[in-house]
Design a protein around this motif. Structure first.
Motif, PDB file in Angstrom:
ATOM      1  N   ALA A 131       0.824  -1.214   0.000  1.00  0.00           N
ATOM      2  CA  ALA A 131       0.000   0.000   0.000  1.00  0.00           C
ATOM      3  C   ALA A 131       0.851   1.254   0.000  1.00  0.00           C
ATOM      4  N   GLY A 132       1.945   1.244   0.770  1.00  0.00           N
ATOM      5  CA  GLY A 132       2.829   2.405   0.797  1.00  0.00           C
ATOM      6  C   GLY A 132       3.411   2.698  -0.570  1.00  0.00           C
ATOM      7  N   LYS A 133       3.853   1.658  -1.248  1.00  0.00           N
ATOM      8  CA  LYS A 133       4.461   1.848  -2.561  1.00  0.00           C
ATOM      9  C   LYS A 133       3.444   2.315  -3.596  1.00  0.00           C
ATOM     10  N   VAL A 134       2.213   1.867  -3.482  1.00  0.00           N
ATOM     11  CA  VAL A 134       1.163   2.333  -4.397  1.00  0.00           C
ATOM     12  C   VAL A 134       0.918   3.824  -4.208  1.00  0.00           C
ATOM     13  N   LEU A 135       0.853   4.269  -2.949  1.00  0.00           N
ATOM     14  CA  LEU A 135       0.588   5.683  -2.675  1.00  0.00           C
ATOM     15  C   LEU A 135       1.705   6.580  -3.194  1.00  0.00           C
ATOM     16  N   VAL A 136       2.932   6.079  -3.183  1.00  0.00           N
ATOM     17  CA  VAL A 136       4.055   6.865  -3.702  1.00  0.00           C
ATOM     18  C   VAL A 136       4.125   6.767  -5.229  1.00  0.00           C
ATOM     19  N   ALA A 137       3.953   5.567  -5.754  1.00  0.00           N
ATOM     20  CA  ALA A 137       4.092   5.347  -7.197  1.00  0.00           C
ATOM     21  C   ALA A 137       3.127   6.198  -8.012  1.00  0.00           C
ATOM     22  N   GLN A 165      16.760   1.550  -6.057  1.00  0.00           N
ATOM     23  CA  GLN A 165      15.990   0.322  -6.225  1.00  0.00           C
ATOM     24  C   GLN A 165      14.498   0.579  -6.010  1.00  0.00           C
ATOM     25  N   TYR A 166      14.200   1.427  -5.026  1.00  0.00           N
ATOM     26  CA  TYR A 166      12.808   1.757  -4.732  1.00  0.00           C
ATOM     27  C   TYR A 166      12.168   2.473  -5.925  1.00  0.00           C
ATOM     28  N   THR A 167      12.909   3.404  -6.521  1.00  0.00           N
ATOM     29  CA  THR A 167      12.398   4.127  -7.687  1.00  0.00           C
ATOM     30  C   THR A 167      12.101   3.175  -8.833  1.00  0.00           C
ATOM     31  N   GLU A 168      12.960   2.179  -9.018  1.00  0.00           N
ATOM     32  CA  GLU A 168      12.743   1.179 -10.063  1.00  0.00           C
ATOM     33  C   GLU A 168      11.481   0.368  -9.772  1.00  0.00           C
ATOM     34  N   GLN A 169      11.255   0.040  -8.495  1.00  0.00           N
ATOM     35  CA  GLN A 169      10.030  -0.666  -8.114  1.00  0.00           C
ATOM     36  C   GLN A 169       8.801   0.178  -8.440  1.00  0.00           C
ATOM     37  N   LEU A 170       8.904   1.473  -8.191  1.00  0.00           N
ATOM     38  CA  LEU A 170       7.771   2.359  -8.468  1.00  0.00           C
ATOM     39  C   LEU A 170       7.429   2.381  -9.953  1.00  0.00           C
ATOM     40  N   ARG A 171       8.456   2.374 -10.803  1.00  0.00           N
ATOM     41  CA  ARG A 171       8.209   2.344 -12.256  1.00  0.00           C
ATOM     42  C   ARG A 171       7.442   1.084 -12.645  1.00  0.00           C
ATOM     43  N   GLU A 172       7.852  -0.046 -12.086  1.00  0.00           N
ATOM     44  CA  GLU A 172       7.189  -1.315 -12.406  1.00  0.00           C
ATOM     45  C   GLU A 172       5.750  -1.310 -11.893  1.00  0.00           C
TER      46      GLU A 172
END
Length: 246
Positions: free
Chosen positions: A141-147, A171-178
């Motif tokens: 959920a946290g990553k969705v809110l940021v992405a 690495q986190y930024t790359e996860q957000l792109r995906e």
């Protein structure tokens, strides 16, 4: 000067009320420790809050809990734009479909807050306390809110000095792109051992992300394969919720 004193007193009183997010009942000593105020100051503020009905005190234990005025105020929240109320029926429907705990998160600064939860009816389930604050850096959920946040907001979060040292921004930024590419995020034991989760964004009518809809459960039951199976149901629920927004 008097105006400043009044504001400071209000801040202290609100800090006391916010202590009850952590525990439903607190003693004077516990409140003084949490607010870092001396006991005499806390005692005076508690007396005022109790007199106004915002707190009540158990005469046997001498502990305080939220009073009836809090519930009166909450009863007058706007039902038309409060996601926690508006989306509850849809969350219950989703829970019944996939038989796992369903939660709703919103972003508050550099944190996410669980504003609503519908627990699984299974014997072994993910217990999700409403009001809990969690970091944005870990968890689906946290990553969705940021992405799906606006680029300026996303950049501000990633450049925050409080960003966890153990989470690599690259690495986190790359996860957000995906995540933006596939439309959802998953996590396995990122924030809590034994728990996995899948989350999708709920968009407003202008395309802004207003909340994250998440499904969580034990890793033995909510496996990566099972998460892929439930993603269409979660996306469909989020789309229905979007249509409910004005």
């Amino acid at each position: 000067m008097e105006g400043k004193k009044t504001v400071r007193a209000a801040e202290r009183a609100l800090d006391i009320l916010l202590c009850f997010i952590q525990k439903p009942e607190l003693s004077l000593t516990e409140i003084a420790r949490l607010t870092q105020l001396n006991k005499s100051t806390v005692y005076r503020l508690l007396a005022t809050l109790e007199e106004k009905g915002f707190l009540s005190r158990d005469p046997d234990t001498e502990k305080y809990r939220l009073g009836f005025r809090i519930w009166e105020l909450s009863a007058h929240l706007s039902r038309s734009d409060d996601p926690a109320v508006l989306f509850l029926p849809g969350m219950e429907r989703l829970r019944d479909q996939i038989e796992e705990t369903v939660s709703l998160y919103v972003r508050d600064g550099a944190e996410r807050v669980r504003v609503q939860a519908v627990e699984s009816l299974q014997a072994i389930r993910r217990v999700a306390p409403v009001g809990a604050r969690m970091p944005l850096a870990v968890g689906a959920a946290g990553k969705v809110l940021v992405a799906f946040a606006a680029p300026s907001i996303r950049d501000g979060i990633l450049s925050d000095p409080q960003w966890p040292e153990n989470v690599d921004p690259g690495q986190y930024t790359e996860q957000l792109r995906e995540i933006r590419k596939q439309g959802y995020a998953t996590s396995v034991e990122e924030r809590e051992a034994g728990t996995s989760a899948v989350a999708v964004p709920i968009f407003g009518q202008k395309g802004e992300v207003v909340a994250a809809l998440a499904v969580s459960g034990p890793v033995g039951r909510l496996t990566e394969e099972r998460m892929k199976e439930v993603v269409p149901h979660v996306l469909e629920a989020a789309e229905r919720m979007k249509k409910m927004l004005n």
